[in-house]
Design a protein around this motif. Structure first.
Motif, mmCIF file in Angstrom:
data_model
loop_
_atom_site.group_PDB
_atom_site.id
_atom_site.type_symbol
_atom_site.label_atom_id
_atom_site.label_comp_id
_atom_site.label_asym_id
_atom_site.label_seq_id
_atom_site.Cartn_x
_atom_site.Cartn_y
_atom_site.Cartn_z
ATOM 1 N N THR A 1 -29.924 -12.639 28.056
ATOM 2 C CA THR A 1 -29.359 -11.398 28.559
ATOM 3 C C THR A 1 -28.112 -11.095 27.738
ATOM 4 O OG1 THR A 1 -30.187 -11.901 30.771
ATOM 5 C CG2 THR A 1 -28.471 -10.232 30.618
ATOM 6 N N TYR A 2 -27.994 -9.832 27.294
ATOM 7 C CA TYR A 2 -26.898 -9.426 26.429
ATOM 8 C C TYR A 2 -26.219 -8.172 26.959
ATOM 9 C CZ TYR A 2 -29.074 -12.425 22.880
ATOM 10 O OH TYR A 2 -29.599 -13.483 22.204
ATOM 11 N N PHE A 3 -24.915 -8.106 26.753
ATOM 12 C CA PHE A 3 -24.115 -6.911 26.999
ATOM 13 C C PHE A 3 -23.869 -6.240 25.652
ATOM 14 C CE2 PHE A 3 -19.859 -5.061 26.638
ATOM 15 C CZ PHE A 3 -19.848 -4.154 27.673
ATOM 16 N N PHE A 4 -23.946 -4.897 25.628
ATOM 17 C CA PHE A 4 -23.743 -4.143 24.391
ATOM 18 C C PHE A 4 -22.787 -2.986 24.614
ATOM 19 C CE2 PHE A 4 -28.140 -5.648 24.438
ATOM 20 C CZ PHE A 4 -28.196 -6.363 23.248
ATOM 21 N N THR A 5 -22.045 -2.662 23.567
ATOM 22 C CA THR A 5 -21.306 -1.411 23.456
ATOM 23 C C THR A 5 -21.758 -0.760 22.162
ATOM 24 O OG1 THR A 5 -19.383 -2.278 24.630
ATOM 25 C CG2 THR A 5 -19.036 -0.312 23.256
ATOM 26 N N VAL A 6 -22.178 0.486 22.249
ATOM 27 C CA VAL A 6 -22.662 1.241 21.093
ATOM 28 C C VAL A 6 -21.904 2.563 21.083
ATOM 29 C CG1 VAL A 6 -24.689 2.193 19.947
ATOM 30 C CG2 VAL A 6 -24.922 0.150 21.368
ATOM 31 N N ASN A 7 -21.319 2.918 19.933
ATOM 32 C CA ASN A 7 -20.453 4.094 19.826
ATOM 33 C C ASN A 7 -21.006 5.135 18.868
ATOM 34 O OD1 ASN A 7 -18.164 3.044 21.376
ATOM 35 N ND2 ASN A 7 -17.915 1.622 19.669
ATOM 36 N N LEU A 8 -20.706 6.393 19.171
ATOM 37 C CA LEU A 8 -20.925 7.454 18.198
ATOM 38 C C LEU A 8 -19.898 7.312 17.080
ATOM 39 C CD1 LEU A 8 -21.420 10.637 20.436
ATOM 40 C CD2 LEU A 8 -23.177 9.294 19.269
ATOM 41 N N ALA A 9 -20.240 7.780 15.908
ATOM 42 C CA ALA A 9 -19.298 7.756 14.788
ATOM 43 C C ALA A 9 -18.114 8.673 15.080
ATOM 44 C CB ALA A 9 -19.994 8.169 13.492
ATOM 45 N N ASN A 10 -18.387 9.842 15.625
ATOM 46 C CA ASN A 10 -17.333 10.783 15.975
ATOM 47 C C ASN A 10 -17.056 10.645 17.470
ATOM 48 O OD1 ASN A 10 -15.714 12.960 16.646
ATOM 49 N ND2 ASN A 10 -16.748 14.355 15.234
ATOM 50 N N ARG A 11 -15.979 9.965 17.799
ATOM 51 C CA ARG A 11 -15.687 9.661 19.196
ATOM 52 C C ARG A 11 -15.208 10.885 19.980
ATOM 53 N NH1 ARG A 11 -15.302 4.168 20.594
ATOM 54 N NH2 ARG A 11 -15.444 5.074 22.669
ATOM 55 N N SER A 12 -15.053 12.030 19.321
ATOM 56 C CA SER A 12 -14.662 13.238 20.050
ATOM 57 C C SER A 12 -15.881 14.051 20.492
ATOM 58 C CB SER A 12 -13.737 14.110 19.192
ATOM 59 O OG SER A 12 -14.435 14.632 18.083
ATOM 60 N N HIS A 13 -17.068 13.649 20.082
ATOM 61 C CA HIS A 13 -18.288 14.357 20.486
ATOM 62 C C HIS A 13 -18.727 13.942 21.888
ATOM 63 C CE1 HIS A 13 -19.865 15.515 16.233
ATOM 64 N NE2 HIS A 13 -18.829 16.226 16.607
ATOM 65 N N HIS A 14 -19.500 14.802 22.513
ATOM 66 C CA HIS A 14 -20.099 14.517 23.821
ATOM 67 C C HIS A 14 -21.617 14.483 23.684
ATOM 68 C CE1 HIS A 14 -16.450 15.900 26.402
ATOM 69 N NE2 HIS A 14 -16.138 15.008 25.501
ATOM 70 N N LEU A 15 -22.068 14.108 22.529
ATOM 71 C CA LEU A 15 -23.476 14.174 22.168
ATOM 72 C C LEU A 15 -24.382 13.379 23.108
ATOM 73 C CD1 LEU A 15 -25.167 15.452 19.941
ATOM 74 C CD2 LEU A 15 -24.809 13.394 18.579
ATOM 75 N N LEU A 16 -23.931 12.219 23.562
ATOM 76 C CA LEU A 16 -24.804 11.377 24.373
ATOM 77 C C LEU A 16 -25.111 12.005 25.730
ATOM 78 C CD1 LEU A 16 -23.410 7.858 23.471
ATOM 79 C CD2 LEU A 16 -25.458 9.001 22.584
ATOM 80 N N VAL A 17 -24.130 12.622 26.366
ATOM 81 C CA VAL A 17 -24.418 13.268 27.651
ATOM 82 C C VAL A 17 -25.013 14.652 27.449
ATOM 83 C CG1 VAL A 17 -22.787 11.887 28.991
ATOM 84 C CG2 VAL A 17 -22.014 14.027 27.952
ATOM 85 N N ASP A 18 -24.628 15.329 26.355
ATOM 86 C CA ASP A 18 -25.225 16.644 26.081
ATOM 87 C C ASP A 18 -26.714 16.531 25.771
ATOM 88 O OD1 ASP A 18 -22.715 17.734 26.413
ATOM 89 O OD2 ASP A 18 -22.349 18.052 24.263
ATOM 90 N N ARG A 19 -27.109 15.422 25.179
ATOM 91 C CA ARG A 19 -28.513 15.209 24.783
ATOM 92 C C ARG A 19 -29.106 14.010 25.528
ATOM 93 N NH1 ARG A 19 -29.739 18.358 19.997
ATOM 94 N NH2 ARG A 19 -31.817 17.604 20.468
#
Length: 176
Positions: free
Chosen positions: A12-30
């Motif tokens: 079992t693993y914990f992960f953090t994955v980030n967008l390159a541009n941290r000012s975008h809201h791409l993950l919730v928008d899409r």
């Protein structure tokens, strides 16, 4: 450079994955694009989602891999690539990424942590579910729609008042 990772089949693993541009809201928008890509990857390369939260510019997840399988990096690569293919090509791409045929949507790497025991797992699940409150997006964990907190609530593992900003005193810091 090759990074050392704890590769253990069935772990079992914990992960953090980030967008390159941290000012975008791409993950919730899409979010629907992300959900579809994750479903596709899970069909082809199964894993259990223990906990997950999608924030505007990053996500945290805990996965349990199948017994004979330790290849979380391949799964993340497929998720990132599949999501990126659904996004119009309008981001700025550095020459180093362009040379490798990469998009500029995701940070190249991700943070991974091998879950050691039940206490470690619970601490990371709590961190995931409290993350939207920590970042000031909501006052209560239950108010963030992009989280497995709602599954935990349906199963009776938490109550709707868990993780309220007003009365929550836990200091998670960054998981280690």
């Amino acid at each position: 450079m090759r990074y050392r990772r704890a590769l253990i089949g069935g772990a079992t693993y914990f992960f953090t994955v980030n967008l390159a541009n941290r000012s975008h809201h791409l993950l919730v928008d899409r979010i629907e694009d992300l959900r579809e890509v994750v479903r596709d990857v899970r069909r082809a390369h199964p894993f259990e989602i223990v906990a997950w939260v999608v924030m505007p510019d990053h996500l945290h997840a805990i996965w349990q891999l199948p017994d004979d399988d330790d290849d979380f990096a391949m799964r993340w690569g497929l998720i990132k690539a599949g999501f990126s293919r659904r996004i119009p090509k309008d981001e700025r791409i550095r020459p180093s990424r362009m040379k490798k045929g990469e998009r500029g949507i995701w940070q190249r790497r991700f943070w991974e942590h091998l879950i050691r025991d039940d206490s470690d797992r619970q601490r990371h699940v709590d961190y995931i579910h409290y993350n939207p409150v920590k970042h000031g997006y909501v006052q209560r964990a239950v108010d963030w729609p992009f989280s497995t907190f709602h599954r935990f609530l349906r199963l009776g593992w938490v109550t709707a008042d868990w993780g309220c900003q007003d009365d929550f005193t836990g200091d998670f810091g960054e998981p280690t």
